[in-house]
Design a protein around this motif. Sequence first.
Motif, PDB file in Angstrom:
ATOM      1  N   ALA A 175     -12.644  43.478 -55.920  1.00  0.00           N
ATOM      2  CA  ALA A 175     -12.490  43.040 -54.530  1.00  0.00           C
ATOM      3  C   ALA A 175     -13.451  43.790 -53.623  1.00  0.00           C
ATOM      4  CB  ALA A 175     -11.047  43.248 -54.078  1.00  0.00           C
ATOM      5  N   ARG A 176     -13.549  45.094 -53.807  1.00  0.00           N
ATOM      6  CA  ARG A 176     -14.451  45.896 -52.963  1.00  0.00           C
ATOM      7  C   ARG A 176     -15.903  45.458 -53.129  1.00  0.00           C
ATOM      8  NH1 ARG A 176     -14.636  52.094 -54.350  1.00  0.00           N
ATOM      9  NH2 ARG A 176     -15.968  51.281 -56.019  1.00  0.00           N
ATOM     10  N   ASP A 177     -16.324  45.232 -54.375  1.00  0.00           N
ATOM     11  CA  ASP A 177     -17.715  44.845 -54.620  1.00  0.00           C
ATOM     12  C   ASP A 177     -18.004  43.449 -54.078  1.00  0.00           C
ATOM     13  OD1 ASP A 177     -18.062  47.280 -55.875  1.00  0.00           O
ATOM     14  OD2 ASP A 177     -17.753  46.471 -57.894  1.00  0.00           O
ATOM     15  N   ALA A 234     -22.299  35.850 -70.266  1.00  0.00           N
ATOM     16  CA  ALA A 234     -23.718  36.170 -70.137  1.00  0.00           C
ATOM     17  C   ALA A 234     -24.442  35.080 -69.351  1.00  0.00           C
ATOM     18  CB  ALA A 234     -24.351  36.343 -71.513  1.00  0.00           C
ATOM     19  N   ALA A 235     -24.260  33.820 -69.763  1.00  0.00           N
ATOM     20  CA  ALA A 235     -24.960  32.719 -69.101  1.00  0.00           C
ATOM     21  C   ALA A 235     -24.537  32.611 -67.638  1.00  0.00           C
ATOM     22  CB  ALA A 235     -24.688  31.414 -69.835  1.00  0.00           C
ATOM     23  N   PHE A 236     -23.245  32.769 -67.383  1.00  0.00           N
ATOM     24  CA  PHE A 236     -22.758  32.625 -66.008  1.00  0.00           C
ATOM     25  C   PHE A 236     -23.353  33.700 -65.108  1.00  0.00           C
ATOM     26  CE2 PHE A 236     -19.734  33.156 -62.531  1.00  0.00           C
ATOM     27  CZ  PHE A 236     -19.505  31.838 -62.148  1.00  0.00           C
ATOM     28  N   LEU A 237     -23.332  34.950 -65.564  1.00  0.00           N
ATOM     29  CA  LEU A 237     -23.842  36.041 -64.732  1.00  0.00           C
ATOM     30  C   LEU A 237     -25.350  35.920 -64.523  1.00  0.00           C
ATOM     31  CD1 LEU A 237     -21.795  39.080 -66.098  1.00  0.00           C
ATOM     32  CD2 LEU A 237     -21.451  37.841 -63.949  1.00  0.00           C
ATOM     33  N   LEU A 238     -26.078  35.539 -65.561  1.00  0.00           N
ATOM     34  CA  LEU A 238     -27.530  35.385 -65.424  1.00  0.00           C
ATOM     35  C   LEU A 238     -27.856  34.233 -64.477  1.00  0.00           C
ATOM     36  CD1 LEU A 238     -28.537  36.067 -69.126  1.00  0.00           C
ATOM     37  CD2 LEU A 238     -29.039  37.530 -67.150  1.00  0.00           C
ATOM     38  N   PRO A 281     -20.941  47.612 -60.340  1.00  0.00           N
ATOM     39  CA  PRO A 281     -20.740  46.731 -59.185  1.00  0.00           C
ATOM     40  C   PRO A 281     -21.544  45.437 -59.279  1.00  0.00           C
ATOM     41  CG  PRO A 281     -22.065  48.649 -58.575  1.00  0.00           C
ATOM     42  CD  PRO A 281     -21.534  48.903 -59.953  1.00  0.00           C
ATOM     43  N   LEU A 282     -22.522  45.371 -60.189  1.00  0.00           N
ATOM     44  CA  LEU A 282     -23.312  44.151 -60.349  1.00  0.00           C
ATOM     45  C   LEU A 282     -22.435  42.947 -60.692  1.00  0.00           C
ATOM     46  CD1 LEU A 282     -26.346  45.539 -62.392  1.00  0.00           C
ATOM     47  CD2 LEU A 282     -26.377  44.799 -60.006  1.00  0.00           C
ATOM     48  N   PHE A 283     -21.331  43.191 -61.396  1.00  0.00           N
ATOM     49  CA  PHE A 283     -20.425  42.105 -61.777  1.00  0.00           C
ATOM     50  C   PHE A 283     -19.840  41.450 -60.530  1.00  0.00           C
ATOM     51  CE2 PHE A 283     -16.163  40.597 -63.052  1.00  0.00           C
ATOM     52  CZ  PHE A 283     -16.511  39.760 -64.094  1.00  0.00           C
ATOM     53  N   GLY A 284     -19.243  42.249 -59.659  1.00  0.00           N
ATOM     54  CA  GLY A 284     -18.653  41.714 -58.440  1.00  0.00           C
ATOM     55  C   GLY A 284     -19.689  41.146 -57.494  1.00  0.00           C
TER      56      GLY A 284
END
Length: 386
Positions: free
Chosen positions: A105-107, A319-323, A73-76
Amino acid sequence: MQLNLPEPSADALYASRNLHTLIANDIRHNSGWIPFSRFMELALYAPGLGYYSGGAAKLGKDGDFTTAPEITPLFGESLAHVAAELMAQSAPQIIEFGAGTGKLARDVLTELAALGVTVHRYAIVELSGELRERQQHTLRGFPQVTWLDHFPAAFSGVVLGNEVLDAMPVNLVVKTPQGWKERGIGLADKRFVYRDHPCPPSLVAQIPDADALPVGYVTEVHPVSVAFMRSLAGMLTAGYDQNGYGGAAILIDYGFPAAEYYLGQRAQGTLMCHYRHHAHDDPFYYPGLQDITAHVDFTAMARTAIEGGLDLLGYTSQAAFLLDAGIGDLLLRTSPSDQLRYLPQANALQKLTSPAEMGELFKVMVVGTHVQLPGKFARNDRSYRL
């Protein structure tokens, strides 16, 4: 070539044979040849029989591949923080294309609610009947979620597309001693075979330095995803024209800029198939039972968005975007001392961000109108590579 892959069930095999017959009849009705894009369209989307329009499970341990929202769920939750900042500049609405099982969507909605951000409408455009049913089950507690069959004419807010562009049909082209040919599909003793036909110049025009590529070079071009980007641009610009609010699209997929996509070492293209968590390169294997994908040419996507009136707001690795979006801080909401909960999430974050896993192969492109990404995303921006 004999593929050592799991055997399908009798019902799945029956459905695949029916789809094989449907595609073969389409070939016969078109003078014995169809473009690969038509084959891929039928294999994935033929009503009731195609991979995405049939009834087989696609995602997770019982399916054929796993996507980032299925991993953690960390992604969402990370995307929710970006969406919140973009919606504050536009409108409290989200459209997701190809929403998988509904977990993203849920996350996203759960995290936005925790942030105190209200989403008036979360629309999902989904072509797969099986996945739509799973989404409706996953999202039954979210009354703001609705389903659409097509692009709305105008929209303001945030668009999400995770692994959407790679599933759009591609055309194949090959460099021959006589010049570029389009590689399509014919029949030989009821089997699908590749056959080459004269190539429309518009297909070759997408390939930079096409004349310099060697004879035998095979690659994909992407008119369907280009058309998707054109419609996306029209939808967001119309939204601003109608109500004065902008919007942005966050597109996450595996792919390259054109200068890297059409390298000499990629002489056989990027086409890939996924069946029961096995990857291979034979698109003719049990049509309808396997996914068929190609990497995304992000240069072509960005160019089309800009030509349609959008701004390129950012392009970087997953990687860069999520960090930059704060996924590391979100992980630390679970105490490292709680190893049973923390370690699986830390391992999932590693899979999403490691260069050896999804972190570098997957890219994130953000396009939009009358909105801006927060400044923290500028430090890792690679838009200059497009």
